[in-house]
Design a protein around this motif. Structure first.
Motif, short mmCIF file in Angstrom:
data_model
loop_
_atom_site.label_atom_id
_atom_site.label_comp_id
_atom_site.label_asym_id
_atom_site.label_seq_id
_atom_site.Cartn_x
_atom_site.Cartn_y
_atom_site.Cartn_z
N THR A 70 0.86 -1.18 0.00
CA THR A 70 0.00 0.00 0.00
C THR A 70 0.89 1.23 0.00
O THR A 70 1.85 1.31 0.78
CB THR A 70 -0.89 0.05 1.26
N LYS A 71 0.60 2.18 -0.88
CA LYS A 71 1.33 3.46 -0.90
C LYS A 71 0.33 4.60 -1.04
O LYS A 71 -0.58 4.55 -1.87
CB LYS A 71 2.32 3.51 -2.08
N TRP A 72 0.52 5.62 -0.23
CA TRP A 72 -0.28 6.85 -0.34
C TRP A 72 0.67 8.04 -0.48
O TRP A 72 1.74 8.06 0.13
CB TRP A 72 -1.15 7.05 0.90
N LEU A 73 0.26 9.02 -1.27
CA LEU A 73 1.00 10.27 -1.47
C LEU A 73 2.44 10.02 -1.90
O LEU A 73 3.38 10.65 -1.43
CB LEU A 73 0.98 11.13 -0.21
N VAL A 460 -13.13 3.75 3.66
CA VAL A 460 -13.17 2.36 4.14
C VAL A 460 -14.31 1.61 3.45
O VAL A 460 -15.45 2.06 3.45
CB VAL A 460 -13.36 2.33 5.68
N GLU A 461 -13.97 0.46 2.88
CA GLU A 461 -14.98 -0.37 2.19
C GLU A 461 -15.04 -1.75 2.83
O GLU A 461 -14.30 -2.66 2.46
CB GLU A 461 -14.63 -0.50 0.70
N PRO A 462 -15.93 -1.91 3.84
CA PRO A 462 -16.01 -3.21 4.52
C PRO A 462 -16.80 -4.22 3.70
O PRO A 462 -17.61 -3.85 2.84
CB PRO A 462 -16.75 -2.87 5.81
N ALA A 463 -16.55 -5.49 3.99
CA ALA A 463 -17.34 -6.56 3.38
C ALA A 463 -17.44 -7.70 4.39
O ALA A 463 -16.59 -7.84 5.27
CB ALA A 463 -16.69 -7.04 2.09
N LEU A 464 -18.49 -8.51 4.26
CA LEU A 464 -18.63 -9.72 5.06
C LEU A 464 -18.47 -10.91 4.12
O LEU A 464 -19.10 -10.97 3.06
CB LEU A 464 -20.00 -9.76 5.74
N LEU A 465 -17.63 -11.86 4.50
CA LEU A 465 -17.40 -13.05 3.69
C LEU A 465 -17.73 -14.30 4.50
O LEU A 465 -17.52 -14.33 5.71
CB LEU A 465 -15.93 -13.13 3.26
N VAL A 481 -13.94 -8.08 6.61
CA VAL A 481 -12.75 -7.80 5.79
C VAL A 481 -12.91 -6.42 5.16
O VAL A 481 -14.00 -5.83 5.18
CB VAL A 481 -12.57 -8.87 4.69
N PHE A 482 -11.81 -5.94 4.58
CA PHE A 482 -11.85 -4.65 3.88
C PHE A 482 -11.29 -4.82 2.48
O PHE A 482 -10.27 -5.49 2.28
CB PHE A 482 -11.08 -3.58 4.66
N ALA A 483 -11.96 -4.19 1.51
CA ALA A 483 -11.65 -4.44 0.10
C ALA A 483 -10.59 -3.51 -0.47
O ALA A 483 -10.12 -3.73 -1.58
CB ALA A 483 -12.94 -4.31 -0.73
N ARG A 484 -10.23 -2.48 0.28
CA ARG A 484 -9.23 -1.52 -0.22
C ARG A 484 -8.54 -0.84 0.95
O ARG A 484 -9.07 -0.84 2.06
CB ARG A 484 -9.88 -0.48 -1.11
N PRO A 485 -7.38 -0.22 0.73
CA PRO A 485 -6.70 0.45 1.83
C PRO A 485 -7.21 1.88 2.03
O PRO A 485 -7.70 2.51 1.09
CB PRO A 485 -5.24 0.48 1.38
N TRP A 486 -7.11 2.38 3.25
CA TRP A 486 -7.31 3.79 3.57
C TRP A 486 -5.93 4.32 3.94
O TRP A 486 -4.99 3.52 4.18
CB TRP A 486 -8.33 3.92 4.71
N PRO A 487 -5.73 5.62 4.05
CA PRO A 487 -4.36 6.13 4.24
C PRO A 487 -3.67 5.64 5.51
O PRO A 487 -2.44 5.52 5.54
CB PRO A 487 -4.55 7.64 4.27
N GLY A 488 -4.42 5.33 6.58
CA GLY A 488 -3.81 4.98 7.87
C GLY A 488 -3.48 3.51 8.05
O GLY A 488 -2.95 3.13 9.10
N LEU A 489 -3.78 2.67 7.04
CA LEU A 489 -3.52 1.24 7.19
C LEU A 489 -2.01 0.97 7.34
O LEU A 489 -1.19 1.59 6.67
CB LEU A 489 -4.04 0.49 5.96
N TYR A 511 -8.46 -9.16 -0.05
CA TYR A 511 -9.06 -8.46 1.09
C TYR A 511 -8.09 -8.42 2.27
O TYR A 511 -7.32 -9.36 2.48
CB TYR A 511 -10.33 -9.17 1.57
N TYR A 512 -8.18 -7.34 3.05
CA TYR A 512 -7.51 -7.29 4.35
C TYR A 512 -8.44 -7.96 5.36
O TYR A 512 -9.59 -7.55 5.51
CB TYR A 512 -7.25 -5.83 4.76
N CYS A 513 -7.96 -9.00 6.02
CA CYS A 513 -8.79 -9.76 6.96
C CYS A 513 -8.50 -9.28 8.39
O CYS A 513 -7.36 -9.33 8.85
CB CYS A 513 -8.48 -11.25 6.84
N THR A 514 -9.53 -8.83 9.09
CA THR A 514 -9.36 -8.26 10.43
C THR A 514 -9.15 -9.31 11.51
O THR A 514 -8.65 -9.00 12.59
CB THR A 514 -10.60 -7.44 10.83
N GLY A 515 -9.60 -10.56 11.24
CA GLY A 515 -9.60 -11.57 12.30
C GLY A 515 -10.82 -11.48 13.19
O GLY A 515 -10.95 -12.24 14.15
#
Length: 661
Positions: A70-73, A460-465, A481-489, A511-515
């Protein structure tokens, strides 16, 4: 308990985001045009070099398509400390109070302006440079909640050093492991601290940790910088008996810092250069060094604070979290200062000298936003309403909750009694890894349900799998889970990118899996249902079953240990441990006491088990896997244990129910 609560007119009339429609529009734009959305906020900051247009965000979440990143700016150059202090002084906030500091003892308090904070940070940064700390070096911090803690964190960010704060409740073993893993050049601590009426021997713990880091892990800490703190109000002669001093390694803060210049040029950092690392428990037992970088974290922390707490100029904000945790990093240090906010920094406990300390401080400083943990609220509820009713609390507008899902009873008590029925409750869900809030309500914009995390924050784009990785739309429950990064990830785990990919991105590629598990209700609210892996959340402290089991089996009389959680009225979850003894060893009170003492020494007091039960055997599948699902049922004394056909020895279960203490 799913009654809908709308924001009160009192909150909406002052809100920067006063409607649900406006929230939905902003959230939609943050997903459809992330560069346009975030660059508007980024313009407020000072950039030595701005981000390149069209290259604002890039990422890969799919482990099958190559390295996860993930890269921002990208291409931007800045300094976080410069933006938090110099920029605010230049913008006319130099004489504004940055922090009201309240010590453990009510007679011990002070305040500091933005200008004075900048001067102290520059002095500290020059002191760190004098001791050989340079860009990229790691500095471990093991400190109480005092102003010097904030100063040294910001001094690190000023010179490009990477700070690694370790909660000053962890044992010397835990501190040694974390210092060794990040190869810390320096450790910053205090001689000691009072917590209520309890004296914490911080320098003594640090001496032990430095010794263990060298002998056990082969890592030598070059400098230990020590703040002289403990004698400020409550004299403590006995401290000298317990602390040693190494003239080559140890240096008093006051002797190194006080004579330094108040001018210190910042180290200009690339957007993706490391800002800090913070260890969080891993399900394998070895702590994970979560790494956050410069520009994206600053941007996200700033924005979440502004909207989740609806912060306005002249408000006074108070987050009770310790800086040893991510909440203290983002919402005690970085985000409030980025918004030129005035904050309360509190060293003590809610119960000292009386059980109304929180409420008295809200009135003393006219706090408008109050952010604390459900564990603290449940602890205070048991003393009844009288302690709250002693105080006006009329300054409050927003109440925040953090650390674990808040139970509806505590939510209602918080809103009705503490908030007088007029305040919004922001029940925030996020993690060390996310850097800032990802699911929350917004005070003037979104409706609330007691216990619900609410809605996704901007970007933030959450999803349930489901278990098979299929999307669950509409109402339902599954993996969050989340389908994309936000700047603070977070960007990686320090020194172990492979583990980063395996832990967070291998289960559901893309996806980023939160656990964590979550459910979506008929109104679109998200409810976090708790960990789906072998993790425990005790009083907001996340730890792994493997970590505790590893400590328990160090005791020679223990052959095998299994740890599960059981609901607890105050802590949320408590540890329930099953112990199988070695041949010839007896399970008795002396063993129980020894095990509790061992966990306290190895991890910390917060990890001490509530219950330790003798287990002649453990419920295992034929392949040898412990069925924790059954152990959780035994801990609850719930005999409805479901299918046991895969157990190697079903008779073990009946025996364990009989052995319950």
């Amino acid at each position: 308990m799913s009654r809908l609560y709308q924001p009160s007119d009192y909150v909406v009339s002052k809100s920067r985001l006063p409607s649900f429609e406006q929230y939905k529009e902003m959230h939609k734009r943050s997903l459809e045009d992330p560069e346009g959305f975030w660059s508007e906020i980024a313009k407020e900051f000072y950039w030595q070099t701005p981000a390149e247009p069209g290259n604002f965000v890039s990422y890969n979440f799919d482990i099958n398509k190559g390295k996860v990143f993930t890269k921002w700016l990208d291409g931007a150059v800045t300094n976080v400390c410069f933006n938090l202090l110099d920029r605010n002084v230049r913008n006319g906030h130099g004489d504004k109070i940055a922090y009201y500091w309240e010590g453990n003892h009510p007679d011990d308090y002070s305040r500091i302006t933005y200008r004075k904070l900048k001067d102290l940070v520059c002095q500290c940064a020059n002191g760190l440079r004098e001791r050989g700390v340079t860009k990229g070096d790691r500095v471990s911090i093991y400190m109480p909640m005092i102003l010097e803690t904030v100063v040294v964190m910001l001094a690190c960010s000023r010179i490009g050093a990477v700070h690694s704060v370790v909660f000053a409740g962890f044992s010397s073993d835990s501190l040694a492991e974390r210092m060794s893993d990040c190869k810390a050049k320096m450790l910053v601590t205090a001689d000691g601290a009072w917590r209520g009426e309890k004296l914490l021997m911080l320098k003594k713990i640090c001496d032990e940790a430095i010794d263990k880091a060298e002998k056990k892990h082969g890592h030598k800490v070059e400098t230990c910088l020590v703040v002289k703190h403990v004698d400020r109000v409550t004299p403590c002669g006995q401290l000298q008996e317990y602390t040693t001093w190494d003239d080559e390694r140890d240096v008093w803060w006051q002797e190194l810092i006080d004579e330094q210049s108040t001018i210190c040029s910042p180290e200009w950092m690339a957007a993706e250069d490391p800002l800090f690392m913070l260890y969080t428990s891993g399900s394998t037992g070895k702590p994970k060094g979560v790494l956050h970088t410069t520009a994206g974290y600053l941007l996200y922390a700033t924005t979440t604070f502004r909207y989740v707490f609806d912060y306005q100029d002249k408000d006074v904000y108070w987050c009770t979290a310790d800086v040893g945790w991510i909440t203290g990093h983002t919402y005690v240090v970085y985000a409030p200062l980025a918004n030129a906010a005035t904050s309360v920094l509190f060293e003590g406990t809610p119960f000292y000298p009386e059980n109304d300390r929180y409420w008295s401080l809200i009135d003393k400083y006219k706090v408008s936003q109050f952010y604390t943990a459900p564990t603290a609220l449940r602890s205070l509820m048991k003393f009844g309403d009288e302690y709250v009713k002693r105080h006006s609390l009329q300054s409050l507008r927003v109440l925040g909750s953090v650390g674990e899902p808040i139970n509806p009873e505590a939510w209602l008590w918080y809103r009705q009694l503490v908030g007088g029925g007029r305040c919004s409750v922001a029940d925030t869900f996020w993690q060390t890894e996310t850097g800032g809030h990802v699911l929350t309500s917004l005070p003037g914009a979104t409706p609330m349900k007691p216990g619900a995390a609410g809605f996704p924050f901007f970007g933030v784009e959450p999803a349930l799998l489901d278990e098979g990785g299929q999307l669950i739309s509409g109402e339902g429950e599954g993996y969050l889970v989340f389908a994309r990064p936000w700047p603070g990830l977070m960007r990686t785990l320090y020194g172990d990118h492979q583990r980063y990919e395996q832990v967070y991105f291998s289960k559901f590629p893309g996806y980023y899996c939160t656990g964590d598990g979550a459910r979506r209700d008929e109104d679109g609210f998200l409810w976090v249902t708790g960990r789906v892996d072998d993790m425990l959340n005790v009083s907001g402290h996340l730890m792994s079953t493997a970590e505790v089991e590893g400590v328990l089996t160090e005791e020679p009389r223990v052959a095998e240990a299994a740890v599960v959680s059981r609901p607890h009225p105050i802590k949320g979850e408590a540890l329930y441990c099953f112990i199988t003894t070695t041949d010839g060893a007896h399970f008795d009170q002396s063993l129980v006491d020894a095990l509790k003492k061992l966990v306290r020494a190895r991890i910390g007091a917060f990890a001490v088990p509530d219950t330790i039960q003798y287990a002649p055997g453990l419920p295992k599948t034929r392949s040898g896997k412990i069925m924790r699902r059954i152990l959780r049922k035994i801990a609850l004394n719930d005999t409805d244990i479901g299918d046991t056909s895969t157990l190697a020895d079903p008779a073990v279960v009946e025996q364990l129910f009989k052995n319950r203490p």
